[in-house]
Enzyme design. Structure first.
Site, PDB file in Angstrom:
ATOM      1  CB  THR A 134     -29.644 -26.737 -23.148  1.00  0.00           C
ATOM      2  OG1 THR A 134     -28.259 -26.785 -22.863  1.00  0.00           O
ATOM      3  CG2 THR A 134     -29.809 -26.641 -24.661  1.00  0.00           C
ATOM      4  CG  ASP A 135     -25.590 -24.101 -20.693  1.00  0.00           C
ATOM      5  OD1 ASP A 135     -25.758 -25.135 -21.376  1.00  0.00           O
ATOM      6  OD2 ASP A 135     -24.748 -24.033 -19.767  1.00  0.00           O
ATOM      7  CD  GLU A 136     -24.875 -28.441 -24.740  1.00  0.00           C
ATOM      8  OE1 GLU A 136     -24.747 -28.740 -25.938  1.00  0.00           O
ATOM      9  OE2 GLU A 136     -24.647 -29.224 -23.815  1.00  0.00           O
ATOM     10  CE1 TYR A 183     -30.108 -31.510 -26.248  1.00  0.00           C
ATOM     11  CE2 TYR A 183     -28.140 -30.282 -25.639  1.00  0.00           C
ATOM     12  CZ  TYR A 183     -29.415 -30.712 -25.344  1.00  0.00           C
ATOM     13  OH  TYR A 183     -30.007 -30.357 -24.152  1.00  0.00           O
ATOM     14  CE  LYS A 187     -33.728 -28.519 -25.358  1.00  0.00           C
ATOM     15  NZ  LYS A 187     -34.917 -29.201 -24.779  1.00  0.00           N
ATOM     16  NE  ARG A 314     -19.426 -34.134 -26.792  1.00  0.00           N
ATOM     17  CZ  ARG A 314     -20.094 -33.885 -25.665  1.00  0.00           C
ATOM     18  NH1 ARG A 314     -20.284 -32.642 -25.265  1.00  0.00           N
ATOM     19  NH2 ARG A 314     -20.569 -34.865 -24.924  1.00  0.00           N
TER      20      ARG A 314
END
Ligand code: NAD
Ligand code: DAU
Length: 377
Positions: A134-136, A183, A187, A314
């Site tokens: 993911t880009d996160e 998360y 990753k 969040r």
């Protein structure tokens, strides 16, 4: 005949990848390995489940012995690894499950591939371990503009393409990892393990980092399907913070096409970013979704705007994600095929026409989960 394991094939993106490969490559054998967690749903694959080149195996990627057994039984040539815990809000509540599945599960897949492939006479020849990330992992970008113009503004990617942006910086493949949520930390860790298996053992690996996907079959805890369903039922739309965060949206079938291209043509040990050059502020995308749902349901366009409910933000909410996918365009010629307006129309239509799919998921346990997440805000 190529035997390819696709992990997480009963999930959102995985089901699109499985469908694409099963239909496009009749001489490949696609083995979908999925634990069927709350996010896994075999109804996502109804149209291809009886195809002769498709096998479903219910298994946990963390269960190393079982994964070794699958590698032995099917003589596996390649892995496209998507299985993961994928929802940021859940990772904030339960980080252990994310470390277990995303880190240990990936390690289990890597080790099974290594032990199987290194014993073959041809070793790594013709083999490939492709990890979907993911880009996160790159962290968060700011909303900025060096010229002082209110974003969004038009900018030019290194590919030469013009697009709207909310800041002057983009995620490129050479950036250092700076994950913020449990998360994205899990990753990032899994990405490092994949690269370590290339650097240490010579395993032919590839990693791609993609931006936010949208489209059919996405679990309705994620922004777009959740809001479509809530608008339909006239339930509040919980917008985190002020709704100012920016995401870069890509239609899921375009991601699946990129995965196909990279699996076959990508260079071993490389990283490719995948994104749509399609940045949206949450509040703006929410308005588009409300207007589209209202129109398609025959309501007055915009009449459900009052469902918008600003709630507690969040924790650690990343402000902006923006992928620079120029490398993929330049080296492999990939481009998103759908304009966002077309993609969102297709998506909303799909959810409205597949209410039985949605009702099936949102009955029972889901209701309790959603109410507790909502109440906590
Ligand atoms: P998803 O949550 O919809 O699906 C995940 C799938 O993995 C489910 O079918 C689930 O049953 C399966 N799974 C979970 N734990 C498992 C385990 N221990 N063993 C076997 N199977 C297990 O996820 P998604 O949104 O389709 O994302 C797929 C992958 O793509 C993930 O790795 C995610 O990090 C990555 N990704 C997602 C996005 C996005 O916008 N959704 C963007 C970039 C990258
Ligand atoms: O960027 C890629 C990532 O995109 C993937 O790796 C993740 O698996 C995927 O879940 C997605 O992460 P996000 O956190 O960006 O997606 P989500 O749909 O949860 O939220 C999108 C934005 O909308 C985010 O800024 C939070 C906000 N949001 C989300 C929900 C669910 C709300 O304002 N209200 C909500 O109820």
């Amino acid at each position: 005949m190529k035997n390819i394991i696709i992990t997480g094939g009963a999930g959102f993106i995985g089901s699109h990848v499985v469908r694409l490969f099963v239909n496009k490559y009749p001489d490949y054998h696609i083995i979908n390995v999925d634990k069927l967690t709350y996010a896994g749903n075999l109804a996502n694959l109804k149209d291809i489940e009886d195809k002769p080149n498709y096998t479903f195996v219910k298994a946990d990627i963390c269960d190393f012995e079982t994964i070794m057994g699958i590698f032995k039984k099917y003589n596996v040539d390649g892995v496209i690894h998507l299985a993961a815990e994928s929802h940021v809000d859940r990772s904030i509540k339960d980080p252990f499950t994310f470390a277990q599945t995303n880190v240990m599960g990936t390690l289990s897949m890597l080790q099974a591939a290594k032990l199987t492939w290194e014993q073959l006479p041809e070793k790594w020849e013709g083999k490939r371990f492709y990890h979907i990330s993911t880009d996160e992992v790159y962290g968060a970008l700011e909303l900025t503009n060096p010229e002082g113009i209110e974003p969004p503004f038009t900018t030019k990617a290194s590919s030469g393409k013009h697009h709207l942006a909310y800041g002057s910086k983009f995620f490129t493949e050479d950036l250092k990892y700076m994950p913020h949520s449990p998360y994205s930390a899990s990753k990032a860790s899994s990405d490092h393990f994949v690269r370590a298996f290339h650097d240490t053992y010579g395993m032919p690996t590839i990693v791609t980092n993609c931006s936010n996907n949208y489209g059919p079959y996405q679990f309705p805890e994620k922004l777009i399907p959740l809001f479509i369903n809530n608008i339909r039922h006239r339930k509040p739309l919980p917008v985190y913070g002020k709704g100012e965060n920016v995401r870069d949206w890509l239609y899921v079938e375009d991601h699946a096409r990129a995965i196909d291209l990279i699996f076959h043509k990508g260079k071993v040990a490389e990283t490719y970013n995948i994104g749509g050059f399609n940045e949206w502020k949450n509040i703006d995308i929410i308005k588009v979704v409300i207007n589209t749902v209202d129109r398609l349901l025959g309501r007055k366009e915009g009449e459900d705007m009052d469902l918008i409910t600003f709630v507690t933000d969040r924790a650690g909410h990343d402000m902006r994600y923006a992928i620079d996918s120029s490398k993929l365009q330049r080296e492999l010629g990939w481009e998103p095929s759908l304009q966002f307006e077309e993609g969102i129309e297709k998506t909303v239509k799909w959810y409205l026409e597949n209410q039985a799919w949605m009702d099936n998921i949102t009955s029972g346990e889901y209701e309790k989960y959603y109410e507790s997440m909502y109440a906590n805000r």
